[in-house]
Design an enzyme around this catalytic site. Structure first.
Site, PDB file in Angstrom:
ATOM      1  N   ASP A  71       1.781   3.967   2.807  1.00 16.99           N
ATOM      2  CA  ASP A  71       0.762   4.834   2.191  1.00 16.99           C
ATOM      3  C   ASP A  71       1.399   5.999   1.409  1.00 16.99           C
ATOM      4  O   ASP A  71       1.609   5.880   0.212  1.00 16.99           O
ATOM      5  CB  ASP A  71      -0.219   5.330   3.263  1.00 16.99           C
ATOM      6  CG  ASP A  71      -1.601   5.643   2.703  1.00 16.99           C
ATOM      7  OD1 ASP A  71      -1.843   5.374   1.515  1.00 16.99           O
ATOM      8  OD2 ASP A  71      -2.450   6.147   3.466  1.00 16.99           O
ATOM      9  N   ASP A  72       1.697   7.093   2.104  1.00 18.23           N
ATOM     10  CA  ASP A  72       2.298   8.279   1.468  1.00 18.23           C
ATOM     11  C   ASP A  72       3.472   8.736   2.338  1.00 18.23           C
ATOM     12  O   ASP A  72       3.382   9.746   3.047  1.00 18.23           O
ATOM     13  CB  ASP A  72       1.247   9.393   1.364  1.00 18.23           C
ATOM     14  CG  ASP A  72       0.050   8.962   0.545  1.00 18.23           C
ATOM     15  OD1 ASP A  72       0.161   8.926  -0.688  1.00 18.23           O
ATOM     16  OD2 ASP A  72      -0.989   8.624   1.144  1.00 18.23           O
TER      17      ASP A  72
ATOM     18  N   HIS B  40       1.461   4.815  -2.427  1.00 18.39           N
ATOM     19  CA  HIS B  40       1.127   5.672  -3.575  1.00 18.39           C
ATOM     20  C   HIS B  40       2.424   6.319  -4.051  1.00 18.39           C
ATOM     21  O   HIS B  40       3.057   7.042  -3.280  1.00 18.39           O
ATOM     22  CB  HIS B  40       0.135   6.761  -3.158  1.00 18.39           C
ATOM     23  CG  HIS B  40      -1.141   6.210  -2.586  1.00 18.39           C
ATOM     24  ND1 HIS B  40      -2.280   6.060  -3.326  1.00 18.39           N
ATOM     25  CD2 HIS B  40      -1.437   5.738  -1.345  1.00 18.39           C
ATOM     26  CE1 HIS B  40      -3.231   5.534  -2.574  1.00 18.39           C
ATOM     27  NE2 HIS B  40      -2.748   5.331  -1.358  1.00 18.39           N
TER      28      HIS B  40
ATOM     29  N   HIS C 192       0.863  -1.194   0.000  1.00 11.56           N
ATOM     30  CA  HIS C 192       0.000   0.000   0.000  1.00 11.56           C
ATOM     31  C   HIS C 192       0.892   1.234   0.000  1.00 11.56           C
ATOM     32  O   HIS C 192       1.305   1.727   1.046  1.00 11.56           O
ATOM     33  CB  HIS C 192      -0.920  -0.034   1.233  1.00 11.56           C
ATOM     34  CG  HIS C 192      -1.927   1.065   1.275  1.00 11.56           C
ATOM     35  ND1 HIS C 192      -3.127   0.962   1.947  1.00 11.56           N
ATOM     36  CD2 HIS C 192      -1.934   2.305   0.721  1.00 11.56           C
ATOM     37  CE1 HIS C 192      -3.804   2.077   1.812  1.00 11.56           C
ATOM     38  NE2 HIS C 192      -3.096   2.924   1.088  1.00 11.56           N
TER      39      HIS C 192
ATOM     40  N   GLU D 158     -11.318   3.333   5.577  1.00 13.62           N
ATOM     41  CA  GLU D 158     -10.308   4.238   6.151  1.00 13.62           C
ATOM     42  C   GLU D 158     -11.088   5.299   6.925  1.00 13.62           C
ATOM     43  O   GLU D 158     -11.044   5.339   8.145  1.00 13.62           O
ATOM     44  CB  GLU D 158      -9.457   4.865   5.036  1.00 13.62           C
ATOM     45  CG  GLU D 158      -8.405   5.858   5.557  1.00 13.62           C
ATOM     46  CD  GLU D 158      -7.668   6.599   4.425  1.00 13.62           C
ATOM     47  OE1 GLU D 158      -8.167   6.615   3.281  1.00 13.62           O
ATOM     48  OE2 GLU D 158      -6.605   7.193   4.728  1.00 13.62           O
TER      49      GLU D 158
END
Ligand code: HPA
Ligand code: ZN
Length: 337
Positions: A277-278, A18, A16, A199
């Site tokens: 994630d980020d 990005h 996961h 989420e």
């Protein structure tokens, strides 16, 4: 109680992530200068100082703004190269990487520019960084299904470069069912499916992602624990959740890391994995996530190893590839420290 030991560089998969969320301020400024684009921040420090988010939407606003400096195939290649280099240093042996084509095509950057730049880095990753990687094309759920269909049209020329489709961006008010037709088309083209759900959105969105989009994994899914029938389904069918602890705190899904429900997931028998994630925005890459959450929740050595093994099991690798990576985890754990 003494804290359990934590593992740095434990072999693992990142599922996961990005790629646009790995855009570090230093690289944002470098590309802004190279492409002669002005950005509304005076310095790297000023930009980093703006990373205080009230929720998902307030993050997305800045996330889409920063992407404006990505223009050329070389830019996308460098973005992915930076991430892969960092991932390797974190012990990542395999990465399944999201990208958001609509965030670029809507600014006049062609689909081909985006995917060809990213794919060049993915193709070289085993040779350059000793890690395998795949691309997952996400649809922006706050846009229409017609827009997603147009993106799918562009992707048909590049299907061999993509392993799956996903669904991201503003969750609440944009349920998975909105994208039923485009996901059916992606599956007919031979792609796997995943979706962000649970989420900020309710457990019903997780159910919809499973029933309407036929997903192999749920991205985030932390709100699933509000629904015992859903927990039973996830455990019985071994549906993995790609959990992102530092993201959840930064976007205020949980107030603090010690409130996170990751340990509960493991206790319930859910196939949970830890991801970043980020990472450029949320204060850490995957090892930071693993180490910080292990400390906050006092995860045992066995639980940390379980998380790493889950990440390999939950990946889209073949059985043989998974077996080889699982053996690497065992070897790492048995090596004298
Ligand atoms: N949630 C939804 N969309 C996103 C995220 C996220 O955490 N990061 C980048 N796009
Ligand atoms: Zn995400």
């Amino acid at each position: 109680m003494t804290a359990a030991p934590t593992f740095a560089r434990l072999p693992k998969a990142e599922l996961h992530l990005h790629i646009e969320g790995t855009f570090e301020p230093e690289l944002i400024f470098k590309l802004a200068q190279r492409n002669n684009i002005s950005i509304p921040f005076e310095s790297v420090e000023a930009l980093r100082g703006a990373y205080n988010f009230a929720d998902l939407q307030s993050f997305l606003y800045l996330y889409y703004q920063a992407m404006n400096v990505l223009r050329t195939e070389q830019d996308f290649f460098e973005l992915a190269e930076h991430y892969l280099q960092k991932a390797q240093a974190d012990g990542v042996v395999h990465a399944e990487i999201f990208f958001d084509p609509q965030a670029h095509t809507s600014r006049g950057v062609s689909f081909d520019t985006v995917i060809n730049g990213l794919y060049q880095a993915v193709k070289n990753s085993e040779k350059n960084y000793g890690l395998t990687s795949r691309l997952i094309m996400c649809f922006l759920r706050d846009l229409s299904e017609d827009d997603a269909m147009e993106t799918m049209d562009s992707a048909t020329r590049h299907l061999e470069k993509i392993i799956a489709v996903g669904l991201d961006s503003a969750e609440v008010g944009n349920p998975p069912s909105k994208f039923k037709n485009v996901f059916a088309r992606a599956m007919a083209e031979g792609l796997l499916t995943v979706a962000h759900a649970g989420e900020e959105g309710p457990p019903d969105y997780v159910w919809e992602a499973l029933s309407d989009l036929k997903v192999s994994r749920i991205d985030h899914g932390v709100r699933s624990l509000e629904d015992p029938a859903l927990v039973k389904h996830l455990t019985e069918h071994k549906v993995p959740l790609t959990v992102c602890p530092l993201s959840n705190v930064k976007l205020r899904v949980f107030d603090k890391l010690t409130d996170h429900n990751l340990k509960q997931m493991l206790d319930l028998g859910i196939v949970a994995t830890v991801n970043s994630d980020d990472p450029a925005y949320f204060g850490g890459y995957v090892d930071d996530n693993l180490i910080q959450v292990a400390e906050a929740l006092n995860l045992s050595k066995a639980e940390q190893i379980k998380l790493a093994k889950n990440s390999i099991e939950a990946s889209f690798l073949t059985h043989a590839e998974k077996a080889a990576y699982l053996a690497r985890i065992d070897a790492f754990c048995q090596a004298p420290t």
